[in-house]
Design an enzyme around this catalytic site. Structure first.
Site, PDB file in Angstrom:
ATOM      1  N   ASP A  31       0.814  -1.238   0.053  1.00  0.00           N
ATOM      2  CA  ASP A  31       0.031  -0.005   0.035  1.00  0.00           C
ATOM      3  C   ASP A  31       0.923   1.250   0.075  1.00  0.00           C
ATOM      4  OD1 ASP A  31      -3.216   0.411   1.495  1.00  0.00           O
ATOM      5  OD2 ASP A  31      -1.933   2.100   0.739  1.00  0.00           O
ATOM      6  N   ASP A  50       4.100   1.627  -4.367  1.00  0.00           N
ATOM      7  CA  ASP A  50       3.225   2.070  -5.133  1.00  0.00           C
ATOM      8  C   ASP A  50       3.042   0.927  -6.192  1.00  0.00           C
ATOM      9  OD1 ASP A  50       2.396   5.119  -5.954  1.00  0.00           O
ATOM     10  OD2 ASP A  50       1.963   3.593  -7.356  1.00  0.00           O
ATOM     11  N   PHE A  72      -6.888  -4.661  -4.187  1.00  0.00           N
ATOM     12  CA  PHE A  72      -7.877  -3.744  -3.612  1.00  0.00           C
ATOM     13  C   PHE A  72      -7.424  -2.307  -4.363  1.00  0.00           C
ATOM     14  CE2 PHE A  72      -8.520  -6.416  -0.109  1.00  0.00           C
ATOM     15  CZ  PHE A  72      -9.909  -6.606   0.104  1.00  0.00           C
ATOM     16  N   ALA A  74      -6.968   0.983  -5.586  1.00  0.00           N
ATOM     17  CA  ALA A  74      -7.763   1.678  -6.826  1.00  0.00           C
ATOM     18  C   ALA A  74      -8.027   3.059  -6.215  1.00  0.00           C
ATOM     19  CB  ALA A  74      -8.788   0.717  -7.251  1.00  0.00           C
ATOM     20  N   TYR A 140     -14.649   5.844 -13.733  1.00  0.00           N
ATOM     21  CA  TYR A 140     -14.371   4.601 -12.602  1.00  0.00           C
ATOM     22  C   TYR A 140     -14.847   3.577 -12.927  1.00  0.00           C
ATOM     23  CZ  TYR A 140     -14.894   2.625  -8.270  1.00  0.00           C
ATOM     24  OH  TYR A 140     -15.050   1.279  -7.249  1.00  0.00           O
ATOM     25  N   LYS A 144     -12.838  -0.220 -13.988  1.00  0.00           N
ATOM     26  CA  LYS A 144     -13.267  -1.557 -13.363  1.00  0.00           C
ATOM     27  C   LYS A 144     -13.844  -2.852 -14.253  1.00  0.00           C
ATOM     28  CE  LYS A 144     -12.114  -0.683  -8.956  1.00  0.00           C
ATOM     29  NZ  LYS A 144     -11.274  -1.295  -8.052  1.00  0.00           N
ATOM     30  N   ASP A 283     -25.191   9.452 -10.207  1.00  0.00           N
ATOM     31  CA  ASP A 283     -25.748   8.496  -9.069  1.00  0.00           C
ATOM     32  C   ASP A 283     -27.094   7.903  -9.684  1.00  0.00           C
ATOM     33  OD1 ASP A 283     -24.345   8.983  -6.934  1.00  0.00           O
ATOM     34  OD2 ASP A 283     -25.473  10.494  -5.834  1.00  0.00           O
TER      35      ASP A 283
END
Ligand code: UFG
Length: 328
Positions: A31, A50, A72, A74, A140, A144, A283
């Site tokens: 991390d 990194d 994880f 991201a 985003y 993914k 949203d």
């Protein structure tokens, strides 16, 4: 298993690391601490590095004889991804691709990927099943989604197995109060509402009151972070070479923004001032998981099925750590 956890000092990562260690796995956390917290994981597990420093990461995987990777690391701010897509494609896609390629070359057989319900965009049916067409509405979600495709192609061609978990709204904190949610900046509904209860913010803004939902506010499926963590463990155990699986992880029940605020008032015993505000761009009105597949195939069962219980763990953490980890 000897497991590398990228982004393991972040919110969902740290809860997963805690569970992996409790179940006897050997964990190496990788991390860069840009969003993660040093105090969220045991010192001896943490390597500060990194994702873009791929040679360093490769060396860490070799030295620790890694047998599985949980990825994880991201960026996850939807709004920022719209204004700075390069940042999201660089990290979530290109850096992830470099990692996957090293994993393949090293012959590491298991890979678990943090995906998201944001890969569905605005779904056509509710609850959302894994068969729903994926049509992300922001960079985003696209980043993914692209990586999911890459994983599927790798698993078809190489002896690598993977599971991609499409999270709904991660929430809550470890019930022992040791770790919890702390983002800078904070944009998520539950921590913001609890900051109002703590007197750290004057009110919570409700983003949109004219959605086509029961009370006009957005509906989300809030899943306890420990239940998410459990899904990673189950996924790891079941991964087979040359196979890939995609699972939604949510409890299958939605709560509106107003309902979240109301339950937070009950849990905290505080009045939470609200201010109605315009909709937030990007949203979807309602996101509720159809999670039959992960229940059936992995035997996953959420322990927290009521928002109240989830909020109690979150409140416990926020009360005890009003400044979060205090490192940002
Ligand atoms: N909300 C408010 N006021 C706030 C913050 C949020 O009304 O101050 C509303 C949002 O509009 C949304 C709901 O509360 O309807 C939940 O918002 P969060 O920001 O807590 O969570 P999101 O549903 O936006 O985001 C989550 C994950 C993202 C993921 C996204 C997929 O945190 O990583 O789901 O839609 F991309």
């Amino acid at each position: 298993m000897r497991i590398l956890v990228t982004g393991g000092a972040g919110y969902i990562g740290s809860h997963t690391v805690k569970l992996l260690l409790a179940r006897g796995h050997a964990v190496t956390v990788y991390d860069n601490l840009s969003f993660g917290h040093r105090d969220a994981v045991p010192k001896e597990t943490l390597v500060v590095g990194d994702l873009k420093d791929i040679d360093h990461l490769d060396q860490i995987m070799v030295v620790n004889q890694i047998e599985a990777v949980i990825h994880f690391a991201a960026f996850a701010y939807v709004g920022e991804s719209v204004t700075n897509p390069a940042k999201y494609y660089q990290n979530n896609l290109l850096n992830s691709m470099n990692l996957l390629e090293r994993v393949r070359r090293l012959g590491i057989p298991r890979f678990v990927f943090s995906s998201t319900c944001a890969t569905y965009g605005v779904p056509t049916a509710m609850p959302i099943t894994e068969d729903e067409k994926q049509s992300p509405i922001n960079p985003y979600g696209n980043s993914k989604f692209c990586f999911e495709k890459m994983l599927a192609d790798y698993a078809a061609a190489y002896p690598l197995g993977f599971t991609a978990l499409r999270y709904f709204n991660a929430s809550g904190a470890a019930p022992d109060g040791s770790i919890g949610e702390d983002h800078t900046p904070e944009t998520h509904l539950i921590p913001l509402v609890l900051q109002v209860a703590l007197g750290q913010r004057p009110h919570i803004e409700i983003f949109g009151t004219d959605y086509p939902t029961s009370d006009g506010t957005c509906i989300r499926d809030y899943i306890h972070v420990d239940d998410l963590a459990e899904a990673h463990l189950l996924a790891l155990e079941k991964i087979q070479p040359n196979q890939g699986n995609f699972y939604n992880v949510g409890i299958g029940r939605g709560y509106s923004v107003r309902e979240v605020i109301q339950v937070a008032e009950e849990v905290t015993g505080k009045k939470i001032a609200v201010k109605e505000a315009p909709r937030r761009a990007g949203d979807p009105p309602s996101l509720v998981a159809g999670s039959d597949k992960i229940r059936r195939e992995l035997g996953w069962q959420p322990k927290y099925t009521q928002l109240r219980a989830i909020l109690e763990t979150a409140w416990n953490w926020h009360k005890a750590h009003p400044k979060g980890y205090g490192d940002k």
